[in-house]
Write a protein that holds these residues in place. Structure first.
Motif, PDB file in Angstrom:
ATOM      1  N   LYS A 176      -3.289   3.729  16.379  1.00 48.39           N
ATOM      2  CA  LYS A 176      -1.941   4.124  16.786  1.00 48.39           C
ATOM      3  C   LYS A 176      -0.884   3.130  16.312  1.00 48.39           C
ATOM      4  O   LYS A 176      -0.027   2.660  17.058  1.00 48.39           O
ATOM      5  CB  LYS A 176      -1.858   4.277  18.319  1.00 48.39           C
ATOM      6  CG  LYS A 176      -2.775   5.336  18.891  1.00 48.39           C
ATOM      7  CD  LYS A 176      -2.429   6.728  18.367  1.00 48.39           C
ATOM      8  CE  LYS A 176      -3.329   7.801  18.955  1.00 48.39           C
ATOM      9  NZ  LYS A 176      -3.052   9.148  18.408  1.00 48.39           N
ATOM     10  N   ARG A 177      -0.941   2.851  14.993  1.00 41.33           N
ATOM     11  CA  ARG A 177       0.052   1.940  14.421  1.00 41.33           C
ATOM     12  C   ARG A 177       0.093   2.131  12.901  1.00 41.33           C
ATOM     13  O   ARG A 177      -0.836   2.678  12.309  1.00 41.33           O
ATOM     14  CB  ARG A 177      -0.298   0.490  14.744  1.00 41.33           C
ATOM     15  CG  ARG A 177      -1.558  -0.013  14.039  1.00 41.33           C
ATOM     16  CD  ARG A 177      -1.968  -1.391  14.530  1.00 41.33           C
ATOM     17  NE  ARG A 177      -3.118  -1.898  13.762  1.00 41.33           N
ATOM     18  CZ  ARG A 177      -3.853  -2.939  14.149  1.00 41.33           C
ATOM     19  NH1 ARG A 177      -3.559  -3.573  15.286  1.00 41.33           N
ATOM     20  NH2 ARG A 177      -4.866  -3.356  13.400  1.00 41.33           N
ATOM     21  N   PHE A 178       1.193   1.670  12.306  1.00 39.63           N
ATOM     22  CA  PHE A 178       1.306   1.665  10.855  1.00 39.63           C
ATOM     23  C   PHE A 178       0.647   0.403  10.307  1.00 39.63           C
ATOM     24  O   PHE A 178       0.771  -0.683  10.893  1.00 39.63           O
ATOM     25  CB  PHE A 178       2.775   1.709  10.414  1.00 39.63           C
ATOM     26  CG  PHE A 178       3.380   3.083  10.478  1.00 39.63           C
ATOM     27  CD1 PHE A 178       3.182   3.984   9.430  1.00 39.63           C
ATOM     28  CD2 PHE A 178       4.144   3.468  11.561  1.00 39.63           C
ATOM     29  CE1 PHE A 178       3.742   5.255   9.492  1.00 39.63           C
ATOM     30  CE2 PHE A 178       4.702   4.733  11.623  1.00 39.63           C
ATOM     31  CZ  PHE A 178       4.502   5.629  10.582  1.00 39.63           C
ATOM     32  N   GLU A 179      -0.046   0.562   9.175  1.00 37.62           N
ATOM     33  CA  GLU A 179      -0.728  -0.554   8.531  1.00 37.62           C
ATOM     34  C   GLU A 179      -0.474  -0.526   7.033  1.00 37.62           C
ATOM     35  O   GLU A 179      -0.117   0.506   6.466  1.00 37.62           O
ATOM     36  CB  GLU A 179      -2.242  -0.481   8.787  1.00 37.62           C
ATOM     37  CG  GLU A 179      -2.635  -0.599  10.240  1.00 37.62           C
ATOM     38  CD  GLU A 179      -4.140  -0.502  10.443  1.00 37.62           C
ATOM     39  OE1 GLU A 179      -4.631  -1.054  11.438  1.00 37.62           O
ATOM     40  OE2 GLU A 179      -4.813   0.115   9.580  1.00 37.62           O
ATOM     41  N   ALA A 180      -0.688  -1.681   6.395  1.00 41.88           N
ATOM     42  CA  ALA A 180      -0.599  -1.742   4.940  1.00 41.88           C
ATOM     43  C   ALA A 180      -1.626  -0.799   4.334  1.00 41.88           C
ATOM     44  O   ALA A 180      -2.730  -0.629   4.863  1.00 41.88           O
ATOM     45  CB  ALA A 180      -0.834  -3.170   4.459  1.00 41.88           C
ATOM     46  N   ASP A 181      -1.266  -0.162   3.228  1.00 47.23           N
ATOM     47  CA  ASP A 181      -2.132   0.860   2.630  1.00 47.23           C
ATOM     48  C   ASP A 181      -2.203   0.650   1.121  1.00 47.23           C
ATOM     49  O   ASP A 181      -1.682   1.445   0.335  1.00 47.23           O
ATOM     50  CB  ASP A 181      -1.582   2.250   2.959  1.00 47.23           C
ATOM     51  CG  ASP A 181      -2.521   3.364   2.535  1.00 47.23           C
ATOM     52  OD1 ASP A 181      -3.716   3.086   2.333  1.00 47.23           O
ATOM     53  OD2 ASP A 181      -2.056   4.493   2.375  1.00 47.23           O
ATOM     54  N   ASP A 182      -2.832  -0.446   0.723  1.00 47.75           N
ATOM     55  CA  ASP A 182      -2.872  -0.808  -0.689  1.00 47.75           C
ATOM     56  C   ASP A 182      -3.625   0.202  -1.549  1.00 47.75           C
ATOM     57  O   ASP A 182      -3.451   0.231  -2.768  1.00 47.75           O
ATOM     58  CB  ASP A 182      -3.517  -2.192  -0.859  1.00 47.75           C
ATOM     59  CG  ASP A 182      -2.658  -3.297  -0.258  1.00 47.75           C
ATOM     60  OD1 ASP A 182      -1.474  -3.010   0.012  1.00 47.75           O
ATOM     61  OD2 ASP A 182      -3.164  -4.404  -0.042  1.00 47.75           O
ATOM     62  N   VAL A 183      -4.471   1.027  -0.930  1.00 44.97           N
ATOM     63  CA  VAL A 183      -5.220   2.037  -1.696  1.00 44.97           C
ATOM     64  C   VAL A 183      -4.259   2.945  -2.446  1.00 44.97           C
ATOM     65  O   VAL A 183      -4.525   3.379  -3.577  1.00 44.97           O
ATOM     66  CB  VAL A 183      -6.121   2.868  -0.755  1.00 44.97           C
ATOM     67  CG1 VAL A 183      -6.778   4.018  -1.517  1.00 44.97           C
ATOM     68  CG2 VAL A 183      -7.188   1.977  -0.130  1.00 44.97           C
ATOM     69  N   ARG A 184      -3.108   3.232  -1.841  1.00 45.86           N
ATOM     70  CA  ARG A 184      -2.149   4.152  -2.438  1.00 45.86           C
ATOM     71  C   ARG A 184      -1.341   3.521  -3.568  1.00 45.86           C
ATOM     72  O   ARG A 184      -0.495   4.185  -4.168  1.00 45.86           O
ATOM     73  CB  ARG A 184      -1.215   4.698  -1.352  1.00 45.86           C
ATOM     74  CG  ARG A 184      -1.976   5.510  -0.318  1.00 45.86           C
ATOM     75  CD  ARG A 184      -1.103   5.935   0.849  1.00 45.86           C
ATOM     76  NE  ARG A 184      -1.902   6.499   1.925  1.00 45.86           N
ATOM     77  CZ  ARG A 184      -2.133   7.797   2.093  1.00 45.86           C
ATOM     78  NH1 ARG A 184      -1.625   8.673   1.253  1.00 45.86           N
ATOM     79  NH2 ARG A 184      -2.865   8.227   3.094  1.00 45.86           N
ATOM     80  N   LEU A 185      -1.607   2.260  -3.885  1.00 47.04           N
ATOM     81  CA  LEU A 185      -0.948   1.633  -5.017  1.00 47.04           C
ATOM     82  C   LEU A 185      -1.599   2.026  -6.343  1.00 47.04           C
ATOM     83  O   LEU A 185      -1.105   1.658  -7.408  1.00 47.04           O
ATOM     84  CB  LEU A 185      -0.972   0.105  -4.868  1.00 47.04           C
ATOM     85  CG  LEU A 185      -0.047  -0.482  -3.798  1.00 47.04           C
ATOM     86  CD1 LEU A 185      -0.300  -1.974  -3.636  1.00 47.04           C
ATOM     87  CD2 LEU A 185       1.407  -0.243  -4.157  1.00 47.04           C
ATOM     88  N   GLY A 186      -2.704   2.748  -6.283  1.00 49.22           N
ATOM     89  CA  GLY A 186      -3.345   3.208  -7.509  1.00 49.22           C
ATOM     90  C   GLY A 186      -3.872   2.089  -8.376  1.00 49.22           C
ATOM     91  O   GLY A 186      -3.914   2.212  -9.612  1.00 49.22           O
TER      92      GLY A 186
END
Length: 414
Positions: free
Chosen positions: A268-278
């Motif tokens: 229930k929080r926002f987190e860094a999402d480096d996977v979407r950096l391609g």
């Protein structure tokens, strides 16, 4: 969004679909939400860059006549689009579908162009002589009642022919990705060769790609995702990006840092999402031909008093001084300002007046303000469009009547 130390943002970027059905009441809710967001990141609530999406069309306002126009454009392509945009009544029928979006966009100085042109245009200085210019495109201009077929929408030449200015790199905002357009081939050529960053929405899945167009020219394609998607399942979730635009003085390149954030429903929080950096790093340096075409940035040299240096090629008539570096002259003293009212149009006070004028006042109250300030001639007998209202407010500010504007809005608000 430019992020500074301490988490202070310079602004917000929204790539369309602010509403669901393009209704005025939906924008009232969106305005309050954006105000809260601006307050949270400590940026002015007027510092929002917008473009419309397909959900920003009020489809109940697509009449039989408008449906005919859209079908003709879908079949006849850009030629038909230009033909209808050149006719005032046809053009009005197309733009009438944005009746809820238009005043909302005017609040933040992102007006729709009334004739199929650029939807918004603003600049930010990164360093003396180095700018980024945000161009907003209206890719929803011919969206219809039915689900729009991929590859059928049209930008038109008035939007896709992007400028090239020395020292200025373009950040293009567009709701639909380029593959959604009929004129995608030409649009892609202009974007690839004249823009440095292209940010799109619509598909709800964040992505980052960087293309080397040619030696010394890069393009970042950023799919922004969706802050409020219709569902959180099958790979869709709440996402946003923290963006930092800067100038790399060492290489004369545009620096763009992208920090994707995604909702973790388990925590229930926002987190860094480096996977979407391609596979890319957050910070990327983009080879920037328009920066290189610009004059060398102004160099500050401490002397008695401080001297601002500019390349002598820009001021060939100025006297060369032996105490200054070769190739530079002392910048001339600025002439006394004769355009303070015009400059005021770019400051926060004017932008806040514009926001209050369109957000807090009814149409009748706005008319009272314009009459109160003698903005309309006595023999006025034309339809008063939102764009005309904005232009009249600008004229008042140019005449040095910003405070009078503020006072009249406050009087007529109650």
């Amino acid at each position: 969004m430019r992020i500074h130390a301490g988490g202070v943002a310079k602004g917000l970027i929204v790539t369309g679909d602010i509403a669901y059905a393009g209704k005025p009441e939906e924008y009232a809710v969106a305005a309050k939400w954006l105000d809260r967001l601006a307050s949270a990141v400590r940026c002015p609530r007027t510092a929002v860059k917008l473009v419309p999406g397909n959900h920003d069309i009020d489809r109940d306002r697509i009449s039989a006549g408008c449906t005919y126009l859209i079908n003709e454009i879908l079949t006849g392509g850009e030629t038909k689009l230009d033909e209808f945009l050149a006719d005032a009544d046809d053009c009005k029928a197309l733009y009438n579908r944005f009746v809820g979006y238009e005043p909302f966009a005017l609040e933040t100085y992102c007006p729709l162009h009334p004739g199929g042109g650029i939807a918004s245009d603003s600049s930010e200085e990164l360093a003396p002589g180095r700018y980024i210019r945000f161009f907003g495109l209206n890719s929803a201009l011919i969206c219809s009642k039915r689900k729009d077929e991929e590859g059928k929408l049209i930008l038109g030449a008035a939007q896709r022919v992007l400028p090239m200015d020395p020292g200025v790199e373009l950040v293009v905002l567009c709701h639909h990705p380029l593959h959604c357009l009929q004129d995608s081939v030409d649009a892609r050529k202009y974007v690839r060769n004249r823009a440095r960053v292209f940010i799109s929405g619509h598909e709800h899945k964040p992505d980052l790609q960087i293309e080397t167009i040619e030696d010394g020219c890069d393009l970042m394609m950023l799919a922004s995702g969706a802050t409020v998607p219709p569902k959180v399942e099958n790979g869709y979730t709440y996402t946003y990006n923290l963006l930092t635009f800067d100038w790399c003085s060492k290489e004369d390149k545009l620096s763009v840092e992208v920090v994707p954030r995604a909702w973790n429903d388990d925590k229930k929080r926002f987190e860094a999402d480096d996977v979407r950096l391609g596979g890319h790093k957050p910070r990327n340096l983009l080879a920037s031909p328009n920066f290189r075409r610009g004059a060398p940035p102004v160099v500050a040299v401490q002397a008695e008093p401080a001297v601002q240096l500019v390349p002598d090629a820009l001021h060939p008539a100025l006297e060369r001084r032996e105490d200054l570096p070769a190739g530079y002259v002392a910048a001339p003293e600025p002439a006394p300002s004769q355009s303070a009212p015009v400059a005021a149009m770019n400051d926060a006070a004017f932008q806040l007046v514009l926001l209050k004028f369109f957000r807090d006042l009814t149409a009748a109250q706005r008319l009272k303000v314009l009459i109160d300030l003698d903005a309309l001639p006595d023999d006025w007998n034309e339809e008063l469009t939102l764009m005309m209202e904005r232009n009249l407010i600008e004229d008042l500010v140019k005449d040095g009547r910003l405070d009078a504007n503020k006072s009249s809005i406050e009087r007529n608000q109650h």
